[in-house]
Scaffold this active site. Structure first.
Site, PDB file in Angstrom:
ATOM      1  N   ARG A   1      -5.485 -24.070   0.692  1.00 47.88           N
ATOM      2  CA  ARG A   1      -4.614 -24.638   1.722  1.00 47.88           C
ATOM      3  C   ARG A   1      -5.590 -25.596   2.598  1.00 47.88           C
ATOM      4  O   ARG A   1      -4.616 -26.183   3.633  1.00 47.88           O
ATOM      5  CB  ARG A   1      -4.428 -23.061   2.435  1.00 47.88           C
ATOM      6  CG  ARG A   1      -3.531 -22.417   1.734  1.00 47.88           C
ATOM      7  CD  ARG A   1      -3.039 -20.939   2.453  1.00 47.88           C
ATOM      8  NE  ARG A   1      -1.978 -20.390   1.483  1.00 47.88           N
ATOM      9  CZ  ARG A   1      -1.677 -19.130   1.649  1.00 47.88           C
ATOM     10  NH1 ARG A   1      -2.491 -18.208   2.645  1.00 47.88           N
ATOM     11  NH2 ARG A   1      -0.731 -18.500   0.813  1.00 47.88           N
TER      12      ARG A   1
ATOM     13  N   ARG B   1       0.790  -1.260  -0.093  1.00 46.72           N
ATOM     14  CA  ARG B   1       0.037  -0.043   0.072  1.00 46.72           C
ATOM     15  C   ARG B   1       0.605   1.275   0.080  1.00 46.72           C
ATOM     16  O   ARG B   1       0.521   2.400  -0.728  1.00 46.72           O
ATOM     17  CB  ARG B   1      -1.024  -0.126   1.245  1.00 46.72           C
ATOM     18  CG  ARG B   1      -2.069  -1.000   0.939  1.00 46.72           C
ATOM     19  CD  ARG B   1      -2.749  -1.277   2.485  1.00 46.72           C
ATOM     20  NE  ARG B   1      -3.976  -2.140   2.213  1.00 46.72           N
ATOM     21  CZ  ARG B   1      -3.915  -3.726   1.917  1.00 46.72           C
ATOM     22  NH1 ARG B   1      -2.725  -4.042   1.912  1.00 46.72           N
ATOM     23  NH2 ARG B   1      -4.947  -4.170   1.924  1.00 46.72           N
TER      24      ARG B   1
ATOM     25  N   ASP C   1      -4.307 -15.915   6.933  1.00 43.83           N
ATOM     26  CA  ASP C   1      -3.130 -16.236   6.281  1.00 43.83           C
ATOM     27  C   ASP C   1      -2.082 -17.052   7.323  1.00 43.83           C
ATOM     28  O   ASP C   1      -1.315 -17.885   6.930  1.00 43.83           O
ATOM     29  CB  ASP C   1      -2.323 -15.104   6.077  1.00 43.83           C
ATOM     30  CG  ASP C   1      -2.709 -14.226   4.807  1.00 43.83           C
ATOM     31  OD1 ASP C   1      -3.640 -14.897   3.782  1.00 43.83           O
ATOM     32  OD2 ASP C   1      -2.467 -12.963   4.502  1.00 43.83           O
TER      33      ASP C   1
END
Length: 426
Positions: free
Chosen positions: A343, A24, A312
């Site tokens: 995942r 960002r 995550d």
């Protein structure tokens, strides 16, 4: 690379800069007026893809390791790239830059690696199209490569079907180029780095409950940003310090933003000895040093609103659950299927191969922990978080743990194995 059982972990470490904030910082600096300076930048492949994309659109960016200077040209200063933008393996680059490209007076296209070409982009195509942008999946499969024809944008209110900071940020960034107020409502609040940082650059942006809104047409001004350590990178060492015997680890200068720090709460819920020291605010973000010591862990349920704050970290949390007594159930985490790998499948396959009793579900997994793990060859599927999570599992497994390809760690943590070896006592 081969990992063997550790006798203990001891030491003080720092982890690389926060990946989300690094991305960002480059993007917002590029569309601001004046100079933006980032210290602590994550010099990993994903963030370097973002730098490459903005250089291709005429932005002067200099980089010396973790120090980056961006010479911004304002909201309307980007130039049409001469070729397709390369986003590499980075979903953050792909989705956030699409919001910026949607407001440009030129046509652009972007593509990435094989993994990116499988990740769902319909979730940004829909709101950007509603705003008046011309966005299409070139292969007409809802994935990259994408072609984006910038157009005058109109403000919308978008009810996002998923709690995704990437979707939210994409729409808010497009909102910079729209007349009026653009807003996004999520089912659960996702990480808020975009809101915090854009406000610092001068945007009129607000968050109320599940809704974030932004006023179009601001002037953004370059900033000096100190990027704290990434809690997603710290997570591996948090878990390692908890599950390895006789361990005492201090992880310095970590971003503890509550929209990201769910792993701390879960570790504590599982009985982990974990404490935050030297808590402070750095460049608008909460930061602390994280101290962990060996713990007797027990299973728990992980579900609901906490999932976006640790999505995550779930692969390494699954490793922690495998080492905990009792059953851990992970629910409401179907997003795991559309990460760099599926995942749910990759965690299940590798933990089973290590001797863990694990059952995959449609939106998570059920892990019956407490049984000894055994070394095996880890199938990473070129997913950096799978490789690093199972390196941590290897520290408590009998025998040797190896990898079919550990080079994918460079996506987010180029010196991961170097840091790990600095605190391992065999």
């Amino acid at each position: 690379m081969a990992i063997t059982k550790a006798n203990s972990l001891k030491g003080e470490i720092k982890v690389p800069g926060d990946k989300s904030i690094s991305h960002r910082g480059v993007m917002f600096g590029a569309i601001s007026e004046g100079t933006t300076e980032l210290t602590g930048f994550l010099d990993g492949a994903d963030c370097c893809s973002t730098i490459g994309c903005f250089r291709a659109m005429g932005i002067d960016i200099s980089q010396d390791a973790d120090h980056v200077i961006i010479h911004g040209k304002g909201l309307h200063g980007l130039k049409a790239p001469s070729q397709m933008l390369d986003v590499g393996n980075s979903g953050t680059t792909t989705r956030l830059i699409s919001g910026i490209l949607a407001g440009q007076p030129f046509v652009s296209s972007l593509n990435g690696d094989e993994s990116i070409q499988k990740r769902p982009m319909g979730r940004i195509i829909t709101p950007l199209t509603q705003m008046g942008a011309h966005v299409r999946s070139i292969k007409d499969n809802g994935c990259a490569p994408l072609e984006i024809g910038g157009a005058p944008l109109k403000a919308i209110h978008y009810d996002s079907p998923v709690a995704s900071a990437q979707v939210k940020s994409c729409v808010l960034l497009a909102g910079l180029y729209a007349d009026g107020v653009t807003s996004v409502t999520e089912p659960v609040v996702s990480r808020n780095h975009t809101e915090l940082m854009l406000s610092g650059f001068g945007a009129d942006i607000k968050s109320e409950g599940l809704t974030a809104s932004i006023v179009g047409g601001p002037k953004l001004y370059g900033q000096k940003i100190e990027v704290p350590g990434d809690i997603s990178s710290a997570a591996y060492f948090i878990v390692a310090g908890l599950i390895c015997p006789n361990s005492d680890v201090l992880i310095k200068n970590v971003n503890t933003n509550p929209t990201r720090a769910g792993i701390i709460k879960i570790a504590q819920d599982m009985g982990g000895n974990i404490e935050l020291l030297n808590e402070r605010i750095v460049s608008g973000e909460p930061v602390a040093d994280i101290h962990v010591t060996s713990s007797n862990l027990h299973g728990c349920e992980i579900s609901g609103d906490i999932i976006p704050t640790l999505i995550d970290e779930l692969p390494v949390i699954a490793v922690m659950a495998a080492c905990a007594d009792g059953t851990t159930t992970i629910k409401d985490a179907a997003e795991l299927k559309v990460k760099e790998s599926d995942r749910i499948a990759t965690v299940t396959e590798n933990l089973k191969n290590m001797g863990c009793d694990i059952t995959p579900t449609d939106d998570g997994m059920i892990i019956k922990g407490g049984q000894p793990l055994k070394g095996t060859t880890i199938k990473t599927y070129l997913d950096h978080r799978i490789a690093m999570s199972f390196a941590i599992a290897g520290l408590v497994a009998n025998g040797e743990t190896t990898f079919d390809d550990e080079s994918c760690c460079c996506i987010s943590y180029p010196k991961f194995f170097e840091t790990l070896s600095s605190i391992v006592n065999q």
